[in-house]
Design a protein around this motif. Structure first.
Motif, PDB file in Angstrom:
ATOM      1  N   ASP A 319       0.854  -1.185   0.000  1.00 52.58           N
ATOM      2  CA  ASP A 319       0.000   0.000   0.000  1.00 52.58           C
ATOM      3  C   ASP A 319       0.895   1.242   0.000  1.00 52.58           C
ATOM      4  O   ASP A 319       1.684   1.439   0.919  1.00 52.58           O
ATOM      5  N   ALA A 320       0.787   2.061  -1.027  1.00 54.40           N
ATOM      6  CA  ALA A 320       1.636   3.255  -1.156  1.00 54.40           C
ATOM      7  C   ALA A 320       1.140   4.366  -0.235  1.00 54.40           C
ATOM      8  O   ALA A 320       0.735   5.436  -0.658  1.00 54.40           O
ATOM      9  N   ASN A 321       1.173   4.113   1.054  1.00 50.91           N
ATOM     10  CA  ASN A 321       0.555   4.983   2.045  1.00 50.91           C
ATOM     11  C   ASN A 321       1.547   6.046   2.516  1.00 50.91           C
ATOM     12  O   ASN A 321       2.133   5.946   3.593  1.00 50.91           O
ATOM     13  N   TRP A 322       1.726   7.080   1.713  1.00 49.14           N
ATOM     14  CA  TRP A 322       2.685   8.129   2.048  1.00 49.14           C
ATOM     15  C   TRP A 322       2.242   8.927   3.265  1.00 49.14           C
ATOM     16  O   TRP A 322       3.058   9.574   3.915  1.00 49.14           O
ATOM     17  N   GLY A 323       0.962   8.899   3.597  1.00 54.02           N
ATOM     18  CA  GLY A 323       0.478   9.594   4.794  1.00 54.02           C
ATOM     19  C   GLY A 323       1.171   9.080   6.049  1.00 54.02           C
ATOM     20  O   GLY A 323       1.494   9.835   6.962  1.00 54.02           O
ATOM     21  N   ARG A 324       1.421   7.769   6.097  1.00 52.91           N
ATOM     22  CA  ARG A 324       2.116   7.204   7.248  1.00 52.91           C
ATOM     23  C   ARG A 324       3.589   7.606   7.257  1.00 52.91           C
ATOM     24  O   ARG A 324       4.201   7.740   8.305  1.00 52.91           O
ATOM     25  N   ILE A 325       4.142   7.784   6.057  1.00 58.28           N
ATOM     26  CA  ILE A 325       5.548   8.214   5.975  1.00 58.28           C
ATOM     27  C   ILE A 325       5.674   9.634   6.509  1.00 58.28           C
ATOM     28  O   ILE A 325       6.538   9.933   7.339  1.00 58.28           O
ATOM     29  N   ILE A 326       4.793  10.502   6.080  1.00 62.77           N
ATOM     30  CA  ILE A 326       4.916  11.897   6.530  1.00 62.77           C
ATOM     31  C   ILE A 326       4.577  12.023   8.011  1.00 62.77           C
ATOM     32  O   ILE A 326       5.179  12.831   8.728  1.00 62.77           O
TER      33      ILE A 326
END
Lengths: 406, 406
Positions: A319-326
């Motif tokens: 899942d390309a979940n960039w929200g969790r990265i930021i």
């Protein structure tokens, strides 16, 4: 940039001149796999060590530190798996000293030339009768090509052997640098449950080796995490036999940088191998932070992202979940310009100047299903960079760790 | 010690005098569950808020902070789930302000008396048409017993409703304190993805309420972790209507301590409910640290133990693995006397003065299979204590988080 070293295919910790190794089963592991190993150098080798920062340090760490501190040399490095000899009190200390004495005697060297280390379950006394018999049997299985036997002896929950060798030219002579490591859980910055052993036939002082090992550790072994836990036993030891026939390596030597580059490659190779073999891992995750104001910020942010259970779960689920990265970037403890962050996952730009960018979800899925996920974070605040490695969080991690001790 | 408050069975956030609440489905969640909720007070209520420390704060947080900052009052508190309105740039800010304006208009109050908050997916613009329609429909579903409707409207991956009410006598009058919360993942100290709403009919100044909320948050909401991640949206808001008819509560009031005790109970109840409902959790874990040299050390050690994936996995697997507990104690970043640590798991002493104690493995297994695991760590270094709450790490956590966004 051209690499100034070459990987030696099939090479191992006994490839550098002067080193032999061994492994055998003495009964610490329940299976028949090797659980006692040794590296022996033909001559006293210049030695260096880095140790866990966990305040509960296992008994053998103090013993090895004492040996290296005595004269900067090691000739015999003994290791057992299956029992960490940690939180074992006075008896544990006595056992570690006895292991050192027995290993020194078995190979005919002074006690101060022997180091010991242990990995496995915490808080159980070592079954010393098995250890004693095992050490006594090591000389007869010592081999010039004993790298793989040694690797088996240091493994606990590891699935893959972690072994690498490079060569580099120093003053016209071929010098080897090799490494073996174990570790797949309780892995986190500051020398988590991992053991690393680096051998080289370069000629270098103990001080020079210590300095190089320290700086390489900062960017390799200390930049990996499997689960954020740090163990009582972690240690990386380096031994330099000086038998390659090259001149002494100091930072002033024209080939020092090439040597350091090869040495760093060995450290990074082992660190990545540990991350990739993280308990239950299905893929290696690499987090690259650029544009940080300070090295500390770059490292902290890279480690916070790689350590996030949510990022790790998202990678497992492709899942390309960039929200969790930021979200991880924002809680790393360093100031961030919340308007200037770029995030890429592989080639896919997902955030630019802190604004979401539409990306091809299908492409993202294909990429994230691979066995390497590279995440790039650019803060656009400064010039410092850092890279950290870890792995995804899977059902298998939970299974392994829900039932480790039993 | 006798409790100076009583739990009101069946009570909720509309039990304190002056409060009504509502919930409805406006289309932000894919299912038919409520995704828009509101708390409305009959009069402007003294208000206080605490906010995430994540540097990427969602747009609504600034708007609510601005409202509370304007005059220390809130009369309408609007919340949506399904979309966090975080990392949504200028449009997100505009949307948050529009939500505030619409909510204020719908209930006939000044804009500065309305707060807004959002929870859900990060980085997607709010579908404002749905939100506008939803807000317009709220007045007609506002209920004097709307607590449960509101609770449904704030839930995301929560399985259980988190609602509590207590009463306490202040100057002869009955005062109520009630709370509702959501949150089950990305939960970590510093206001992780959780929202908390506390209502009371006590008379207290905004400053007094802010101080109490801050100190209660430090020992409750900030002492829970599910996965170590901190969100962009967390917030706890408290509103005091003053309609109970009691005198104004200051710290000098003879019943202030009783009120503070009840208020703290509400915070702790909600915090524990969030931890217990942690994504995939099968049990609540409580870590009690005693004998620390400083409060900071006690809290850091408690949070490090509760946050350890290895400790969490061991609890899931009912494994009394105190080695993982002590390893976490040793890496919390505070000096520890490595010779004086006691560890108990429930009633079972597993470590005394840093030495393993034989314990009944069968008893341990039975205890650890229960739905509450209490871990006690005594450092014997000082007098400070702290308690943290979390949950075990299960297959289900991985499943939920591997597939959240898709």
């Amino acid at each position: 940039m051209t690499k100034r070293f070459a990987v030696v295919e099939g090479g191992g910790i006994t490839t550098p001149q002067g080193f032999k190794a061994a492994g055998l089963h003495c009964g610490l592991k329940k299976t028949e796999r090797y659980d006692l190993g040794v590296i022996v150098c033909q001559v006293p080798a210049a030695a260096a060590g880095v140790y866990t920062l966990n305040q509960f340090q296992a008994a053998p760490l103090a013993v090895t530190r004492e040996s290296i501190g005595h004269g900067g040399k090691l000739q015999v490095m003994l290791v057992n798996s299956g029992n960490a000899n940690a939180c074992t009190g006075k008896q544990g200390e006595a056992d570690a000293y006895e292991m050192r004495a027995l290993a020194a005697k078995a190979f005919g060297v002074a006690e101060e030339l022997a180091g010991v280390t242990s990995t496995g379950v915490i808080g159980e006394p070592l079954p010393m009768e098995k250890v004693r018999n095992g050490i006594a049997g090591l000389p007869e299985v010592l081999k010039a090509d004993g790298s793989e036997d040694f690797c088996q002896a240091i493994m606990t929950t590891d699935l893959a052997q972690k072994l690498v060798c490079v060569q580099v030219t120093v003053g016209g002579e071929t010098v080897h640098i090799a490494g073996a490591a174990k570790g797949s859980g309780m892995i986190h910055p500051n020398m988590a449950t991992m053991l690393g052993f680096i051998t080289t036939d370069a000629k270098i002082s103990a001080e020079g080796l210590q300095k190089l090992l320290g700086s390489v550790t900062d960017t390799t072994f200390n930049m990996i995490t499997v689960d954020g836990d740090t163990s009582t036993n972690d240690m990386v030891v380096a031994m330099a036999s000086g038998l390659a026939g090259s001149g002494e390596l100091t930072e002033a030597h024209p080939d020092y940088e090439a040597f350091a580059e090869g040495f760093r490659y060995v450290g990074e190779y082992l660190a990545k191998a540990i991350a990739r073999d993280g308990e239950g891992a299905t893929k290696l995750i690499e987090v690259n932070v650029a544009g940080a104001e300070s090295l500390e910020a770059a490292r902290a942010i890279a480690k916070t992202v790689i350590g996030s259970s949510l990022v790790k779960s998202a990678c497992f689920g492709a899942d390309a979940n960039w929200g969790r990265i930021i979200a991880a970037v924002g809680r790393a403890g360093y100031p961030v310009n919340t308007e200037t962050v770029d995030i890429r996952i592989g080639d896919l730009v997902t955030l630019e100047q802190s604004r979401p960018v539409k990306f091809d979800e299908e492409k993202a899925l294909v990429y994230l299903r691979g066995d390497l996920v590279q995440i790039y974070v650019n803060l656009h605040m400064g010039r410092e960079t850092a890279t950290a490695w870890g792995c995804d969080l899977s059902y298998e991690y939970v299974r392994i760790n829900a039932a480790y001790r039993t």
